[in-house]
Scaffold this motif. Structure first.
Motif, PDB file in Angstrom:
ATOM      1  N   TYR A 232      25.172 -34.145  69.004  1.00  0.00           N
ATOM      2  CA  TYR A 232      24.302 -33.134  68.416  1.00  0.00           C
ATOM      3  C   TYR A 232      24.818 -31.728  68.717  1.00  0.00           C
ATOM      4  O   TYR A 232      24.747 -30.836  67.857  1.00  0.00           O
ATOM      5  CB  TYR A 232      22.877 -33.291  68.945  1.00  0.00           C
ATOM      6  N   GLN A 233      25.323 -31.528  69.905  1.00  0.00           N
ATOM      7  CA  GLN A 233      25.885 -30.231  70.254  1.00  0.00           C
ATOM      8  C   GLN A 233      27.093 -29.902  69.367  1.00  0.00           C
ATOM      9  O   GLN A 233      27.220 -28.785  68.853  1.00  0.00           O
ATOM     10  CB  GLN A 233      26.288 -30.213  71.726  1.00  0.00           C
TER      11      GLN A 233
ATOM     12  N   TRP B 163      25.887 -20.976  72.654  1.00  0.00           N
ATOM     13  CA  TRP B 163      24.573 -21.117  72.021  1.00  0.00           C
ATOM     14  C   TRP B 163      23.918 -19.785  71.651  1.00  0.00           C
ATOM     15  O   TRP B 163      22.836 -19.787  71.069  1.00  0.00           O
ATOM     16  CB  TRP B 163      23.645 -21.927  72.915  1.00  0.00           C
TER      17      TRP B 163
ATOM     18  N   ALA C 255      25.976 -29.099  65.843  1.00  0.00           N
ATOM     19  CA  ALA C 255      25.387 -27.760  65.746  1.00  0.00           C
ATOM     20  C   ALA C 255      26.471 -26.683  65.735  1.00  0.00           C
ATOM     21  O   ALA C 255      26.443 -25.755  64.912  1.00  0.00           O
ATOM     22  CB  ALA C 255      24.422 -27.528  66.904  1.00  0.00           C
TER      23      ALA C 255
ATOM     24  N   LEU D 157      14.881 -28.799  60.709  1.00  0.00           N
ATOM     25  CA  LEU D 157      15.130 -27.631  61.549  1.00  0.00           C
ATOM     26  C   LEU D 157      14.099 -26.525  61.364  1.00  0.00           C
ATOM     27  O   LEU D 157      13.777 -25.811  62.321  1.00  0.00           O
ATOM     28  CB  LEU D 157      16.524 -27.077  61.269  1.00  0.00           C
TER      29      LEU D 157
ATOM     30  N   MET E 226      19.546 -26.435  74.534  1.00  0.00           N
ATOM     31  CA  MET E 226      20.714 -27.161  74.050  1.00  0.00           C
ATOM     32  C   MET E 226      21.518 -27.809  75.177  1.00  0.00           C
ATOM     33  O   MET E 226      22.415 -28.613  74.908  1.00  0.00           O
ATOM     34  CB  MET E 226      21.626 -26.214  73.266  1.00  0.00           C
TER      35      MET E 226
ATOM     36  N   ALA F 237      21.017 -31.648  75.291  1.00  0.00           N
ATOM     37  CA  ALA F 237      21.113 -32.368  74.021  1.00  0.00           C
ATOM     38  C   ALA F 237      22.339 -33.283  74.036  1.00  0.00           C
ATOM     39  O   ALA F 237      23.348 -32.970  74.679  1.00  0.00           O
ATOM     40  CB  ALA F 237      21.204 -31.387  72.860  1.00  0.00           C
TER      41      ALA F 237
ATOM     42  N   TRP G   7      15.568 -24.254  69.160  1.00  0.00           N
ATOM     43  CA  TRP G   7      16.674 -23.321  69.426  1.00  0.00           C
ATOM     44  C   TRP G   7      17.172 -22.687  68.139  1.00  0.00           C
ATOM     45  O   TRP G   7      17.402 -21.468  68.088  1.00  0.00           O
ATOM     46  CB  TRP G   7      17.824 -24.069  70.108  1.00  0.00           C
ATOM     47  N   PHE G   8      17.305 -23.477  67.083  1.00  0.00           N
ATOM     48  CA  PHE G   8      17.807 -22.960  65.809  1.00  0.00           C
ATOM     49  C   PHE G   8      16.875 -21.884  65.256  1.00  0.00           C
ATOM     50  O   PHE G   8      17.337 -20.817  64.834  1.00  0.00           O
ATOM     51  CB  PHE G   8      17.947 -24.109  64.812  1.00  0.00           C
TER      52      PHE G   8
ATOM     53  N   TYR H 213      15.221 -34.338  68.139  1.00  0.00           N
ATOM     54  CA  TYR H 213      15.853 -33.018  68.056  1.00  0.00           C
ATOM     55  C   TYR H 213      14.869 -31.936  67.637  1.00  0.00           C
ATOM     56  O   TYR H 213      15.150 -30.741  67.791  1.00  0.00           O
ATOM     57  CB  TYR H 213      17.007 -33.059  67.058  1.00  0.00           C
TER      58      TYR H 213
ATOM     59  N   THR I 280      13.897 -29.680  70.575  1.00  0.00           N
ATOM     60  CA  THR I 280      14.945 -28.950  71.293  1.00  0.00           C
ATOM     61  C   THR I 280      15.837 -28.169  70.325  1.00  0.00           C
ATOM     62  O   THR I 280      15.745 -26.940  70.227  1.00  0.00           O
ATOM     63  CB  THR I 280      15.808 -29.909  72.124  1.00  0.00           C
ATOM     64  N   ILE I 281      16.667 -28.907  69.574  1.00  0.00           N
ATOM     65  CA  ILE I 281      17.640 -28.253  68.694  1.00  0.00           C
ATOM     66  C   ILE I 281      16.941 -27.419  67.622  1.00  0.00           C
ATOM     67  O   ILE I 281      17.349 -26.292  67.335  1.00  0.00           O
ATOM     68  CB  ILE I 281      18.562 -29.299  68.048  1.00  0.00           C
TER      69      ILE I 281
END
Length: 248
Positions: A182-183, A6, A186, A67, A175, A178, A161-162, A154, A157-158
């Motif tokens: 989804y992991q 990640w 990504a 995102l 992540m 998640a 992180w993005f 998402y 969280t995602i």
């Protein structure tokens, strides 16, 4: 392992994405094209290409909105979370189905048509496998988890992180919990970015956007009588020869 997947992997893929494009432009400008095979087969491509590009455009717009736009912003401008979720899920499903249809036709075209199959390079095959994997994972997340499953937010969280990756403060802990699909989606997305410079996808950056603002091509009719037809070169040569003989 968490740090590598990640934090290290995303930055490595982004570095390959940027430097790979620089290398490709400096060493393979003649290969910076779509490598179109339209001359080899156009009947299937007439349907496959618009479907794929239209679906891809919708998917990219949806990913960018999900995102890059934080939930606090949509709430601030008065977009209810339920409305956002419905538009995202159904819009993503529709775009994904269009993309699937186009990609299936593109792959089938390269399988059933011998001339197109022989013109398919190894890197084309790798690209199609990568795109197919990303589409399967994306549709599983959208349809399987959010449309018919228990759902997953998402954006908290995602998406955070993005965005943190580009702020050089990656929050890898977001992540860990998640869902696996989804992991995988990504990770696959960043791997696709690393693959991008070495495939025909580079043609995206050469889209003829100048067509949007260039002046129209104006055709004007010729005025006046048409010019008299000119004699052929052989006739002119023969006439000159006759004149020289007469003077002699």
């Amino acid at each position: 392992m968490t740090t590598f997947v990640w934090i290290v992997l995303p930055y490595a893929c982004l570095a390959v994405f940027v430097l790979g494009h620089v290398w490709r432009w400096r060493h393979d400008q003649f290969g910076w094209t779509t490598h179109t095979s339209q001359l080899l087969e156009s009947r299937i491509l007439r349907w496959a290409s618009p479907l794929f590009h239209l679906g891809a455009f919708g998917v990219i717009v949806g990913h960018a909105g999900g995102l890059l736009v934080p939930s606090s912003l949509t709430s601030a401008i008065g977009v209810p979370e339920g409305l956002y979720h419905a538009v995202a899920v159904w819009g993503g499903t529709l775009s994904g189905l269009v993309l699937v249809a186009g990609l299936v036709l593109l792959i089938a075209r390269r399988v059933v048509n011998g001339r197109v199959r022989r013109a398919t390079t190894t890197m084309d095959k790798v690209l199609y496998v990568a795109l197919a994997a990303m589409v399967v994972l994306g549709m599983t997340a959208t349809v399987g988890v959010n449309l018919f499953g228990h759902g997953y937010d998402y954006r908290e969280t995602i998406a955070v992180w993005f965005r943190s990756i580009f702020w050089f403060s990656p929050q890898s802990h977001l992540m860990i919990d998640a869902p696996l699909v989804y992991q995988m989606h990504a990770v696959g997305g960043f791997l696709l970015l690393a693959l991008w410079p070495f495939t025909r996808l580079v043609h995206v950056w050469s889209a003829p956007l100048a067509y949007l603002w260039r002046p129209y091509v104006v055709y004007r009719a010729r005025r006046g009588a048409p010019p008299a037809p000119q004699p052929a070169p052989a006739v002119v040569r023969d006439r000159a020869t006759e004149e020289r003989q007469t003077l002699a």
